[in-house]
Design a protein around this motif. Sequence first.
Motif, PDB file in Angstrom:
ATOM      1  N   LYS A 111     121.467 -39.425  49.525  1.00 51.77           N
ATOM      2  CA  LYS A 111     120.487 -38.821  50.440  1.00 51.77           C
ATOM      3  C   LYS A 111     120.370 -37.326  50.201  1.00 51.77           C
ATOM      4  CE  LYS A 111     119.306 -38.388  55.334  1.00 51.77           C
ATOM      5  NZ  LYS A 111     119.725 -38.670  56.732  1.00 51.77           N
ATOM      6  N   LEU A 112     121.502 -36.663  49.998  1.00 49.21           N
ATOM      7  CA  LEU A 112     121.498 -35.228  49.734  1.00 49.21           C
ATOM      8  C   LEU A 112     120.824 -34.935  48.396  1.00 49.21           C
ATOM      9  CD1 LEU A 112     122.362 -32.369  50.540  1.00 49.21           C
ATOM     10  CD2 LEU A 112     124.570 -32.797  49.429  1.00 49.21           C
ATOM     11  N   ARG A 113     121.083 -35.769  47.387  1.00 49.45           N
ATOM     12  CA  ARG A 113     120.448 -35.581  46.082  1.00 49.45           C
ATOM     13  C   ARG A 113     118.924 -35.625  46.220  1.00 49.45           C
ATOM     14  NH1 ARG A 113     124.281 -39.479  44.134  1.00 49.45           N
ATOM     15  NH2 ARG A 113     122.607 -41.006  43.742  1.00 49.45           N
ATOM     16  N   LEU A 114     118.422 -36.611  46.941  1.00 47.85           N
ATOM     17  CA  LEU A 114     116.978 -36.769  47.100  1.00 47.85           C
ATOM     18  C   LEU A 114     116.373 -35.621  47.914  1.00 47.85           C
ATOM     19  CD1 LEU A 114     116.845 -40.626  47.808  1.00 47.85           C
ATOM     20  CD2 LEU A 114     116.226 -39.442  45.687  1.00 47.85           C
ATOM     21  N   GLN A 115     117.079 -35.191  48.940  1.00 46.55           N
ATOM     22  CA  GLN A 115     116.592 -34.113  49.799  1.00 46.55           C
ATOM     23  C   GLN A 115     116.495 -32.805  49.023  1.00 46.55           C
ATOM     24  OE1 GLN A 115     118.819 -33.677  53.535  1.00 46.55           O
ATOM     25  NE2 GLN A 115     118.676 -31.460  53.289  1.00 46.55           N
ATOM     26  N   MET A 116     117.551 -32.462  48.280  1.00 48.15           N
ATOM     27  CA  MET A 116     117.557 -31.228  47.500  1.00 48.15           C
ATOM     28  C   MET A 116     116.522 -31.282  46.374  1.00 48.15           C
ATOM     29  SD  MET A 116     121.670 -30.467  47.269  1.00 48.15           S
ATOM     30  CE  MET A 116     121.494 -28.990  46.282  1.00 48.15           C
ATOM     31  N   GLY A 117     116.395 -32.451  45.747  1.00 50.12           N
ATOM     32  CA  GLY A 117     115.406 -32.606  44.677  1.00 50.12           C
ATOM     33  C   GLY A 117     113.992 -32.405  45.178  1.00 50.12           C
ATOM     34  N   LYS A 118     113.697 -32.945  46.358  1.00 49.69           N
ATOM     35  CA  LYS A 118     112.358 -32.799  46.950  1.00 49.69           C
ATOM     36  C   LYS A 118     112.061 -31.333  47.256  1.00 49.69           C
ATOM     37  CE  LYS A 118     109.574 -34.617  50.808  1.00 49.69           C
ATOM     38  NZ  LYS A 118     109.321 -33.387  51.592  1.00 49.69           N
ATOM     39  N   SER A 119     113.030 -30.628  47.785  1.00 51.46           N
ATOM     40  CA  SER A 119     112.853 -29.208  48.105  1.00 51.46           C
ATOM     41  C   SER A 119     112.606 -28.388  46.843  1.00 51.46           C
ATOM     42  CB  SER A 119     114.095 -28.685  48.836  1.00 51.46           C
ATOM     43  OG  SER A 119     113.991 -27.298  49.092  1.00 51.46           O
ATOM     44  N   GLY A 120     113.347 -28.683  45.777  1.00 51.50           N
ATOM     45  CA  GLY A 120     113.175 -27.965  44.515  1.00 51.50           C
ATOM     46  C   GLY A 120     111.810 -28.203  43.902  1.00 51.50           C
ATOM     47  N   ARG A 121     111.356 -29.450  43.954  1.00 49.13           N
ATOM     48  CA  ARG A 121     110.039 -29.798  43.403  1.00 49.13           C
ATOM     49  C   ARG A 121     108.932 -29.033  44.142  1.00 49.13           C
ATOM     50  NH1 ARG A 121     107.032 -31.685  39.111  1.00 49.13           N
ATOM     51  NH2 ARG A 121     105.186 -32.743  39.857  1.00 49.13           N
ATOM     52  N   GLU A 122     109.015 -28.965  45.450  1.00 52.35           N
ATOM     53  CA  GLU A 122     108.022 -28.239  46.239  1.00 52.35           C
ATOM     54  C   GLU A 122     108.020 -26.753  45.885  1.00 52.35           C
ATOM     55  OE1 GLU A 122     109.212 -29.200  50.196  1.00 52.35           O
ATOM     56  OE2 GLU A 122     108.197 -31.172  50.200  1.00 52.35           O
ATOM     57  N   LYS A 123     109.189 -26.210  45.677  1.00 48.76           N
ATOM     58  CA  LYS A 123     109.316 -24.792  45.315  1.00 48.76           C
ATOM     59  C   LYS A 123     108.683 -24.523  43.955  1.00 48.76           C
ATOM     60  CE  LYS A 123     112.914 -21.204  45.369  1.00 48.76           C
ATOM     61  NZ  LYS A 123     112.540 -20.587  46.654  1.00 48.76           N
ATOM     62  N   ALA A 124     108.944 -25.403  42.998  1.00 52.29           N
ATOM     63  CA  ALA A 124     108.387 -25.233  41.649  1.00 52.29           C
ATOM     64  C   ALA A 124     106.865 -25.317  41.661  1.00 52.29           C
ATOM     65  CB  ALA A 124     108.974 -26.285  40.706  1.00 52.29           C
ATOM     66  N   LEU A 125     106.330 -26.267  42.410  1.00 54.70           N
ATOM     67  CA  LEU A 125     104.872 -26.433  42.484  1.00 54.70           C
ATOM     68  C   LEU A 125     104.200 -25.202  43.083  1.00 54.70           C
ATOM     69  CD1 LEU A 125     104.672 -30.142  43.699  1.00 54.70           C
ATOM     70  CD2 LEU A 125     103.709 -29.260  41.570  1.00 54.70           C
ATOM     71  N   ALA A 126     104.847 -24.605  44.079  1.00 54.55           N
ATOM     72  CA  ALA A 126     104.247 -23.463  44.775  1.00 54.55           C
ATOM     73  C   ALA A 126     104.364 -22.162  43.994  1.00 54.55           C
ATOM     74  CB  ALA A 126     104.910 -23.301  46.149  1.00 54.55           C
ATOM     75  N   LEU A 127     105.473 -21.977  43.266  1.00 59.69           N
ATOM     76  CA  LEU A 127     105.769 -20.652  42.709  1.00 59.69           C
ATOM     77  C   LEU A 127     105.838 -20.582  41.183  1.00 59.69           C
ATOM     78  CD1 LEU A 127     108.587 -19.594  45.213  1.00 59.69           C
ATOM     79  CD2 LEU A 127     106.173 -18.950  45.277  1.00 59.69           C
ATOM     80  N   TYR A 128     106.148 -21.684  40.509  1.00 54.47           N
ATOM     81  CA  TYR A 128     106.486 -21.599  39.088  1.00 54.47           C
ATOM     82  C   TYR A 128     105.604 -22.459  38.200  1.00 54.47           C
ATOM     83  CZ  TYR A 128     110.535 -19.764  41.541  1.00 54.47           C
ATOM     84  OH  TYR A 128     111.346 -19.063  42.393  1.00 54.47           O
ATOM     85  N   SER A 129     104.372 -22.677  38.620  1.00 52.48           N
ATOM     86  CA  SER A 129     103.435 -23.454  37.808  1.00 52.48           C
ATOM     87  C   SER A 129     102.810 -22.579  36.729  1.00 52.48           C
ATOM     88  CB  SER A 129     102.325 -24.028  38.698  1.00 52.48           C
ATOM     89  OG  SER A 129     101.498 -22.964  39.172  1.00 52.48           O
ATOM     90  N   PRO A 130     102.279 -23.168  35.658  1.00 50.32           N
ATOM     91  CA  PRO A 130     101.582 -22.394  34.627  1.00 50.32           C
ATOM     92  C   PRO A 130     100.413 -21.591  35.197  1.00 50.32           C
ATOM     93  CG  PRO A 130     102.048 -24.588  33.811  1.00 50.32           C
ATOM     94  CD  PRO A 130     102.401 -24.589  35.275  1.00 50.32           C
ATOM     95  N   GLU A 131      99.678 -22.195  36.133  1.00 50.91           N
ATOM     96  CA  GLU A 131      98.535 -21.500  36.736  1.00 50.91           C
ATOM     97  C   GLU A 131      98.972 -20.232  37.447  1.00 50.91           C
ATOM     98  OE1 GLU A 131      97.667 -25.778  36.190  1.00 50.91           O
ATOM     99  OE2 GLU A 131      99.289 -24.692  37.186  1.00 50.91           O
ATOM    100  N   LYS A 132     100.105 -20.326  38.160  1.00 56.14           N
ATOM    101  CA  LYS A 132     100.604 -19.169  38.912  1.00 56.14           C
ATOM    102  C   LYS A 132     101.055 -18.064  37.957  1.00 56.14           C
ATOM    103  CE  LYS A 132     101.543 -17.454  42.988  1.00 56.14           C
ATOM    104  NZ  LYS A 132     100.465 -17.245  43.982  1.00 56.14           N
TER     105      LYS A 132
END
Length: 413
Positions: free
Chosen positions: A382-403
């Motif tokens: 459960k912790l693995r999935l929770q942390m993974g989801k948070s990281g994915r959201e962070k990457a999409l918002a801040l570290y995309s090629p478009e950004k």
Amino acid sequence: MKEPVKKSVCSIAIITGGILPVPASKGGAVESLVEILCAQNKCYGEADLTVFSVSDEGSSDVGISDSYTHYCYTHVPLAIQKCDYLIGQFAEKILHKKNMMSYRYFMQRLWFLSDVKKKLIESQFDYLVLENSALPLRCLQGKNARYLDKCFLHMHNVLSHTFGMNDELTKVKGYLSVSHYISQSILDSVPSLNPERCHVLPNAVDVSRFCSTDAAEQADILQSKFGIKEDDIVFLSTGRLTEEKGALQLLEAFINADLKKAKLVIAGGFFFDSDIKTPFEEKLRNLAQQMSDRIIFTGFIPYDQMPAVYALADVCCVPSIWDDPAPLAVIESLAAGKPLITTNSGGIPEYADESCAFILQRNEELTRNLSKAMKKLYEDEKLRLQMGKSGREKALALYSPEKMYENFIRFFK
């Protein structure tokens, strides 16, 4: 992909390090980031972009120029390559140098910069971007001095060598750095520099390629290839096999944790797709022998296959024991939706936080704490999935090629 409508844009030349090619067919974080900028520029056409790079003679992966994005390649003669190989062997076997990269491509870099210098004399650009070194400033002498106040240094590492360019370093237009940590290191190295000329340009990865269906399908092939079972928990370490990356501490921690249904996959070599093998790498392989059924060395993997490698993993590990400026492995882990175990090093805490990562202190307890973090994530799905989801959201918002492209262009408008 539709080509953007031609408009009035500024012309920017990116001068790479002269070691690895763009596109990043042989790997390299800097080269991968330049490739991202090129791909985005082909979509949006906000600049007339020219990339100066060494060619990759043995690859079909060559940059294709279009209306907005151009590639200018330097061919490195075989004699230069052989000379560098001998210099590298001498540095390693006779001088016992640790930082062999300073020697392994010494002649190639000089050849590349000499070629770029000639090409700049015949060209007109609004701005220059020098990738990760003050050495290319030597191109901006004589007739090319006109470019000095149009020049940005894009620093991915600490400015450790000025190459006699101390005066020029104060005259360039500005600095783009991958983290606030690197910006501060530049100000420490060039004390007279106005802080307002230092800007942070965060790194990025092609987020869309991570967590994709294609990556998952390729991961199934890798799982079979490496003998990984369906119920194994896979810990992944990617990047160069060097001491400062914490590979030894990670290996010791995994062995000490003794997780029965776990595998440790170590993807990478000493220097990307090169022929260099080191005593340190040999030391790691010897240590791994005591748990050879659970530790897998993949060797170099082309960058376009890395999303599949991440899809194979349950947990990613970046245990740097030096001040790592902003490792792409951190962003890749977040983009892949994987929980991360890393260290409070350099610019890493600027990219990851406790919602998606265990951020450990670099002290004498590091190996023990790595084992504890591994056990915690091994046991708690459960912790693995929770942390993974948070990281994915962070990457999409801040570290995309478009950004990254948006931030990059902003400096030149």
